[in-house]
Design a protein around this motif. Structure first.
Motif, PDB file in Angstrom:
ATOM      1  N   LEU A   1       0.521  -1.246   0.133  1.00 40.77           N
ATOM      2  CA  LEU A   1      -0.027   0.011   0.040  1.00 40.77           C
ATOM      3  C   LEU A   1       0.726   1.185  -0.150  1.00 40.77           C
ATOM      4  N   PRO A   2      -0.097   2.437  -0.442  1.00 44.04           N
ATOM      5  CA  PRO A   2       1.420   3.821  -0.430  1.00 44.04           C
ATOM      6  C   PRO A   2       1.849   4.117   0.881  1.00 44.04           C
TER       7      PRO A   2
ATOM      8  N   ILE B   1      -5.945   2.279   5.995  1.00 42.05           N
ATOM      9  CA  ILE B   1      -7.119   2.677   4.740  1.00 42.05           C
ATOM     10  C   ILE B   1      -7.711   3.660   4.409  1.00 42.05           C
ATOM     11  N   GLN B   2      -7.924   4.589   3.530  1.00 40.97           N
ATOM     12  CA  GLN B   2      -9.151   5.543   2.844  1.00 40.97           C
ATOM     13  C   GLN B   2     -10.757   4.755   3.894  1.00 40.97           C
TER      14      GLN B   2
ATOM     15  N   PHE C   1      -8.948   0.031  -2.365  1.00 41.38           N
ATOM     16  CA  PHE C   1      -9.943  -0.592  -1.565  1.00 41.38           C
ATOM     17  C   PHE C   1     -11.724   0.660  -2.036  1.00 41.38           C
ATOM     18  N   TYR C   2     -12.683  -0.320  -2.629  1.00 36.61           N
ATOM     19  CA  TYR C   2     -13.267   0.860  -3.063  1.00 36.61           C
ATOM     20  C   TYR C   2     -14.857   1.226  -1.582  1.00 36.61           C
ATOM     21  N   ARG C   3     -14.798   0.056  -1.152  1.00 42.84           N
ATOM     22  CA  ARG C   3     -15.435   0.498   0.200  1.00 42.84           C
ATOM     23  C   ARG C   3     -14.755  -0.860   1.472  1.00 42.84           C
ATOM     24  N   VAL C   4     -14.760   0.709   1.740  1.00 38.60           N
ATOM     25  CA  VAL C   4     -14.063   0.679   3.643  1.00 38.60           C
ATOM     26  C   VAL C   4     -15.549   1.205   4.554  1.00 38.60           C
TER      27      VAL C   4
END
Length: 293
Positions: free
Chosen positions: A47-48, A207-208, A82-85
């Motif tokens: 991850l970044p 994670i955002q 990650f589109y659903r957090v």
């Protein structure tokens, strides 16, 4: 079969307890037995803001592990997001529709539980859990057990890795999620859990979030956390492979740890909680042996 150490007399081990709560400092330490994790069963996600390492469970979910390995090796997850957090629930990621169409992806039959017999070995935590007749550990994974039915399954503890699906049980393909908060145990046995985080849970927590409080501004998709890379540890050159050990949950030392956590005999607990254990509240220790620079 329950771990043999459960019914044996365990020697009393002197330990120093270490914990800081406010200005109160105490010291917790105890012997730990370790198990080296095979590179064949590790996946590293970049991850970044840092790396996350998963251990995969080939015993409970062999077909999901096989497909996840293949899609990882094929590069499906690289540069997706990650589109659903959702805070306290899951971080879910996977390819967009256009990317998914470029890969050969099978639809999987759910792997909800494992058939066991009376000789099947595990370390018991407690009876009469809210979601299972028995809870325990098998090779570091929290499990539910129904000995009468001859079934065992992986529990939705924090940091588990599972595949998402549609409403029908046999519809999982490639999108995965990591539990990032309290254990959503109501998902046990209706989803296919196939791994767990053994390193980098702090990076998972960073994670955002994409779900916001009602009334707040929506998070634009360009702010979603990307997956820079996903690789099988065994595919990396040997000098690039991480070496990680995890607490051996089949050991006498781990049984002693469970007993200590159940009794809470330290003087800090001037009011004792009930002598029960939630399988998802028992940490399984990790030791980093080697990490390439």
């Amino acid at each position: 079969m329950v771990n043999k150490f459960l019914n044996s007399k365990v020697a009393i081990v002197a330990s120093v307890i270490g914990l800081t709560i406010g200005s109160t400092q105490m010291s917790f330490a105890q012997d730990v037995k370790w198990r080296n994790v095979s590179p064949q069963n590790m996946v590293i996600m970049t991850l970044p803001h840092g790396d996350v390492v998963f251990e995969l469970s080939t015993d409970f979910s062999p077909e999901h592990v096989k497909q996840f390995k293949k899609l990882t090796r094929d590069g499906l997850y690289k540069d997706n997001k990650f589109y659903r957090v959702i805070d306290g629930f899951v971080a879910q990621g996977g390819p967009d529709e256009a990317t998914e169409k470029k890969f050969e992806i099978n639809t999987l039959k759910i792997e909800e539980d494992l058939t066991i017999d009376k000789n099947w070995y595990y370390t018991k935590v407690q009876d009469n859990d809210l979601f299972a007749p028995i809870t325990g550990f098998k090779n570091g994974f929290g499990i539910g057990v129904d000995e009468q039915a001859g079934k065992a399954w992986l529990t939705h503890c924090p940091g588990i890795l599972a595949l998402g699906r549609g409403n029908e049980p046999d519809t999982a393909t490639s999108h995965f999620y990591i539990t990032n908060g309290q254990a959503p145990r109501y998902l046990d046995r209706i989803m296919s859990v196939f791994g767990r985080v053994i390193y980098g849970m702090n990076h998972v927590q960073a994670i955002q979030r994409t779900a916001v409080i009602e009334g707040d501004d929506q998070v634009p998709s360009e702010m979603y956390t990307p997956i820079l890379d996903m690789q099988l540890m065994s595919d990396l050159p040997e000098e690039k492979q991480w070496q990680i050990a995890v607490e051996d949950t089949n050991s006498e030392a781990f049984v002693k740890k469970l007993d200590d956590r159940r009794k809470r005999d330290n003087a800090f607990f001037y009011k004792k909680p009930p002598p029960v254990l939630d399988v998802c509240q028992v940490p399984v220790a990790t030791k980093l042996i080697y990490r390439p620079k």
